[in-house]
Design a protein around this motif. Structure first.
Motif, PDB file in Angstrom:
ATOM      1  N   PHE A  14       3.867  -0.236 -22.049  1.00 55.33           N
ATOM      2  CA  PHE A  14       4.330   0.302 -20.771  1.00 55.33           C
ATOM      3  C   PHE A  14       4.757  -0.830 -19.850  1.00 55.33           C
ATOM      4  CE2 PHE A  14       3.350   1.807 -16.401  1.00 55.33           C
ATOM      5  CZ  PHE A  14       4.252   2.861 -16.348  1.00 55.33           C
ATOM      6  N   PHE A  15       5.908  -0.651 -19.188  1.00 56.17           N
ATOM      7  CA  PHE A  15       6.449  -1.654 -18.271  1.00 56.17           C
ATOM      8  C   PHE A  15       6.781  -0.975 -16.941  1.00 56.17           C
ATOM      9  CE2 PHE A  15       7.405  -2.797 -22.603  1.00 56.17           C
ATOM     10  CZ  PHE A  15       7.059  -4.139 -22.681  1.00 56.17           C
ATOM     11  N   ALA A  16       6.475  -1.660 -15.841  1.00 56.97           N
ATOM     12  CA  ALA A  16       6.759  -1.087 -14.520  1.00 56.97           C
ATOM     13  C   ALA A  16       6.874  -2.220 -13.508  1.00 56.97           C
ATOM     14  CB  ALA A  16       5.664  -0.098 -14.113  1.00 56.97           C
ATOM     15  N   GLU A  17       7.167  -1.843 -12.256  1.00 55.79           N
ATOM     16  CA  GLU A  17       7.282  -2.809 -11.171  1.00 55.79           C
ATOM     17  C   GLU A  17       6.270  -2.486 -10.083  1.00 55.79           C
ATOM     18  OE1 GLU A  17      11.362  -2.635  -9.944  1.00 55.79           O
ATOM     19  OE2 GLU A  17      12.002  -4.068 -11.486  1.00 55.79           O
ATOM     20  N   LEU A  18       5.822  -3.539  -9.405  1.00 55.97           N
ATOM     21  CA  LEU A  18       4.837  -3.409  -8.333  1.00 55.97           C
ATOM     22  C   LEU A  18       5.364  -4.133  -7.106  1.00 55.97           C
ATOM     23  CD1 LEU A  18       1.946  -2.808  -7.199  1.00 55.97           C
ATOM     24  CD2 LEU A  18       1.267  -5.016  -8.187  1.00 55.97           C
ATOM     25  N   ALA A  19       5.635  -3.396  -6.027  1.00 56.51           N
ATOM     26  CA  ALA A  19       6.074  -4.030  -4.781  1.00 56.51           C
ATOM     27  C   ALA A  19       4.880  -4.674  -4.083  1.00 56.51           C
ATOM     28  CB  ALA A  19       6.726  -2.999  -3.864  1.00 56.51           C
ATOM     29  N   ILE A  20       5.096  -5.872  -3.509  1.00 58.47           N
ATOM     30  CA  ILE A  20       3.985  -6.547  -2.842  1.00 58.47           C
ATOM     31  C   ILE A  20       3.546  -5.817  -1.579  1.00 58.47           C
ATOM     32  CG2 ILE A  20       4.449  -8.843  -3.763  1.00 58.47           C
ATOM     33  CD1 ILE A  20       5.817  -9.516  -1.125  1.00 58.47           C
ATOM     34  N   SER A  21       4.303  -4.824  -1.152  1.00 54.67           N
ATOM     35  CA  SER A  21       3.899  -4.015  -0.008  1.00 54.67           C
ATOM     36  C   SER A  21       2.979  -2.867  -0.415  1.00 54.67           C
ATOM     37  CB  SER A  21       5.136  -3.445   0.691  1.00 54.67           C
ATOM     38  OG  SER A  21       5.902  -2.661  -0.219  1.00 54.67           O
ATOM     39  N   ALA A  22       2.701  -2.723  -1.715  1.00 56.34           N
ATOM     40  CA  ALA A  22       1.837  -1.627  -2.184  1.00 56.34           C
ATOM     41  C   ALA A  22       0.444  -1.765  -1.588  1.00 56.34           C
ATOM     42  CB  ALA A  22       1.768  -1.628  -3.704  1.00 56.34           C
ATOM     43  N   ILE A  23      -0.189  -0.631  -1.337  1.00 58.03           N
ATOM     44  CA  ILE A  23      -1.527  -0.634  -0.758  1.00 58.03           C
ATOM     45  C   ILE A  23      -2.504   0.030  -1.723  1.00 58.03           C
ATOM     46  CG2 ILE A  23      -0.656  -0.619   1.598  1.00 58.03           C
ATOM     47  CD1 ILE A  23      -1.289   2.375   1.722  1.00 58.03           C
ATOM     48  N   VAL A  24      -3.791  -0.203  -1.462  1.00 61.33           N
ATOM     49  CA  VAL A  24      -4.840   0.369  -2.307  1.00 61.33           C
ATOM     50  C   VAL A  24      -4.698   1.894  -2.336  1.00 61.33           C
ATOM     51  CG1 VAL A  24      -7.329   0.704  -2.544  1.00 61.33           C
ATOM     52  CG2 VAL A  24      -6.432  -1.540  -1.899  1.00 61.33           C
TER      53      VAL A  24
END
Length: 243
Positions: free
Chosen positions: A34-44
């Protein structure tokens, strides 16, 4: 009547044989990497995707075997959703990777999904500055201040207009300032650019350009500008949403 009874008996036996064969079929668990992206603005609490997994005998279980860096994600035990679990997301470098080994299992049968998440900047959001902003500059002997209507020109481009957006006491034309927002370089701050553009203010042939930063938390744009024309001017404008 005897024929009917015989047919029912045969169908009944066939049903039980079929059920017996189903019960005896081997348990199969399947998954994929599985591959995806994570924005650094993501929150818990944010969910960024679901690790694939199926079984030919009903529900499956998910668990994380390993994770680098540790503690960034948890996983939903039943559905495999990857959930942000740490504020440390904000400190991850852009283009860095979070890798996980996820076990997809049922009753002792398991398969491994290798998960790779790439850290990316968030979408540029200029909405806090759309509407009316206050443009100020500390000139030492007094503070220049003007309220300016703004509009979103799409894709992170903000237009300041309204006659005299930088409070230059313009006597010619109706200049505008086009500000381009770049992707965040940290969790809260990114660059802005005013590419060299016409800025008719006195004689009509003047130009404006500049660079600076914007902050998504303080909602402050700090712009170092250069105005070229009959009366060259340079300085720093601070642009904030009108309260």
């Amino acid at each position: 009547m005897k024929k009917i009874v015989s047919i029912i008996a045969i169908l009944t036996i066939g049903f039980f044989v079929a059920c017996s064969n189903d019960d005896a079929s081997p348990l199969i668990v399947q998954t994929d990497d599985f591959f995806a992206e994570l924005a650094i603005s993501a929150i818990v609490g944010d969910t960024i995707g679901i690790v694939p997994g199926t079984s030919n005998q009903g529900t499956i279980n998910y668990s994380i075997n390993s994770q680098t860096p540790e503690g960034i994600f948890t996983i939903g035990q039943t559905y495999g959703e990857l959930i942000v679990a740490s504020d440390a997301v904000a400190n991850l470098p852009i283009d860095s990777k979070v890798t996980l080994e996820v076990s997809v299992s049922k009753e002792g049968v398991s398969q491994i999904s290798n998960v790779e998440i790439t850290v990316v900047p968030p979408p540029v959001d200029i909405s806090p500055w759309v509407g009316t902003v206050v443009v100020t500059e500390d000139l030492g002997f007094f503070v220049s201040m003007v309220e300016v209507p703004t509009s979103d020109l799409d894709n992170g481009i903000l237009e300041l207009s309204g006659g005299d957006p930088f409070d230059f006491f313009c006597s010619a034309g109706t200049p505008t300032v086009i500000i381009k927002f770049g992707q965040l370089t940290s969790a809260t701050e990114g660059p802005v650019t005013v590419e060299k553009q016409n800025f008719p203010c006195y004689g009509g042939s003047e130009t404006m350009e500049g660079t600076g930063t914007y902050n998504t938390v303080t909602k402050v744009i700090t712009l170092d500008f250069t105005y070229s024309g009959s009366f060259p001017i340079s300085g720093t404008k601070v642009i904030t949403p009108k309260e």
